[in-house]
Design a protein around this motif. Sequence first.
Motif, mmCIF file in Angstrom:
data_model
loop_
_atom_site.group_PDB
_atom_site.id
_atom_site.type_symbol
_atom_site.label_atom_id
_atom_site.label_comp_id
_atom_site.label_asym_id
_atom_site.label_seq_id
_atom_site.Cartn_x
_atom_site.Cartn_y
_atom_site.Cartn_z
ATOM 1 N N ALA A 92 0.709 -1.316 -0.124
ATOM 2 C CA ALA A 92 0.011 0.057 0.031
ATOM 3 C C ALA A 92 0.789 1.454 -0.065
ATOM 4 O O ALA A 92 0.655 2.015 0.869
ATOM 5 C CB ALA A 92 -0.996 -0.028 1.192
ATOM 6 N N VAL A 93 1.863 1.351 -1.111
ATOM 7 C CA VAL A 93 2.578 2.558 -1.210
ATOM 8 C C VAL A 93 2.430 3.012 -2.662
ATOM 9 O O VAL A 93 2.118 2.472 -3.564
ATOM 10 C CB VAL A 93 4.081 2.250 -0.802
ATOM 11 C CG1 VAL A 93 4.281 2.005 0.550
ATOM 12 C CG2 VAL A 93 4.494 1.356 -1.762
ATOM 13 N N THR A 94 2.694 4.414 -2.638
ATOM 14 C CA THR A 94 2.602 4.981 -3.937
ATOM 15 C C THR A 94 3.683 5.359 -4.725
ATOM 16 O O THR A 94 4.012 5.621 -5.855
ATOM 17 C CB THR A 94 1.686 6.457 -3.804
ATOM 18 O OG1 THR A 94 2.477 7.212 -2.842
ATOM 19 C CG2 THR A 94 0.307 6.123 -3.459
ATOM 20 N N SER A 95 4.829 4.979 -4.195
ATOM 21 C CA SER A 95 6.145 4.808 -4.939
ATOM 22 C C SER A 95 6.917 3.974 -4.225
ATOM 23 O O SER A 95 7.038 3.913 -2.725
ATOM 24 C CB SER A 95 6.742 6.331 -4.838
ATOM 25 O OG SER A 95 7.422 6.571 -3.586
ATOM 26 N N MET B 9 1.540 6.871 1.464
ATOM 27 C CA MET B 9 3.079 6.220 1.823
ATOM 28 C C MET B 9 3.721 5.735 1.074
ATOM 29 O O MET B 9 3.250 5.503 -0.382
ATOM 30 C CB MET B 9 2.420 4.990 3.044
ATOM 31 C CG MET B 9 1.717 5.200 3.966
ATOM 32 S SD MET B 9 2.157 6.457 5.308
ATOM 33 C CE MET B 9 3.474 5.403 5.902
ATOM 34 N N VAL B 10 5.275 6.133 1.067
ATOM 35 C CA VAL B 10 6.150 5.478 0.024
ATOM 36 C C VAL B 10 7.099 4.722 0.702
ATOM 37 O O VAL B 10 7.532 4.589 1.895
ATOM 38 C CB VAL B 10 6.915 6.569 -0.252
ATOM 39 C CG1 VAL B 10 6.101 7.561 -1.208
ATOM 40 C CG2 VAL B 10 7.631 7.487 0.471
ATOM 41 N N LEU B 11 7.782 3.651 -0.323
ATOM 42 C CA LEU B 11 8.843 2.943 0.281
ATOM 43 C C LEU B 11 9.983 3.448 -0.173
ATOM 44 O O LEU B 11 10.519 3.304 -1.412
ATOM 45 C CB LEU B 11 8.778 1.527 -0.243
ATOM 46 C CG LEU B 11 9.778 0.538 0.250
ATOM 47 C CD1 LEU B 11 10.038 0.209 1.589
ATOM 48 C CD2 LEU B 11 9.987 -0.668 -0.610
#
Lengths: 246, 67
Positions: A92-95, B9-11
């Motif tokens: 559930a991340v956008t980048s 959120m981002v990684l």
Amino acid sequence: MGANAVTTVPVYTAGEVLTAADMNITNSGIPVFATTVTRDAAFGGTGEKTLAEGQFAYIEATNTTQYYDGAAWQSVGVTPGLVFITGATFSAVTSVSLPTSTFSATYTNYLVQFYATTATAQADITARFRAAGADNTTSNYSYASNGVYSNGNDANLSGNAVSSFAMRGIYTNLPFSATLTISEPQTANEATVTGMVNANGNTTTALTASLAFAGLFNDSTSFDSFSFLASAAITGNYKVYGYSNS
Amino acid sequence: MATATPKPMVLDGHEVREMTDAELAQHELDKAEAAAQAAAQASRAASRQAVLDKLGLTADEAAALLG
């Protein structure tokens, strides 16, 4: 020194009475040595074999198996063509940005396998080069994707002097995957991206798209990472490998 | 009392975190650009289909005609 390690490789003479210790050494298969120093000392002495081509040895200090080619000791095995550098799962991340310094002077070219399993909504996937923790958003990206949808329609995609590479997208519960070779991100040459993209979904329907992707960053900037960007939250994993330079 | 909308959120490497303000601004810009590109592509496809309809040709026939 381990239980199998020896300090001599004996040779026996006709009529010699062998002890249990002699037989244990003889039955040990490839002789095991603590170091290359004890290996070298084990041949050629009184009652020891003369070192000759075809002799094997295992070295405990380096966990390597070696053979003697008549002039020098060589390691058994080959250098792998691909070396794993890093990988991660994400949810559930956008980048997704590869860690800083994923690209380094160790390798010239890299293989990136990116797999998004699901998205919270239909999402477009794009990508950018990255340096020192920041994506490069300059208009130096040019790309051409030759592709087709599973219904036979044209899925070609291209951009010239734009701010990212576009790779079509992912449709909620259908995956997106990309297998990309990133060439020369750290050298003075312009970095390129070449590979295949399996995209599932466009703006209205869940169609599979096969894309042959070629991308160029039209400037000699040095990059240490790469980012995948999605217009909705995605879940999946990635792995990065370095191509051996020799 | 209004509550702030959580940022995406981002990684980042091995760390999961919220987008920074700058990243969020870029994210919104990217989404708007993608939407504009999709609209332009749909418009081109509609125009192409309108021409094909006027000529009474299928897409395959047009492709064969253009070689």
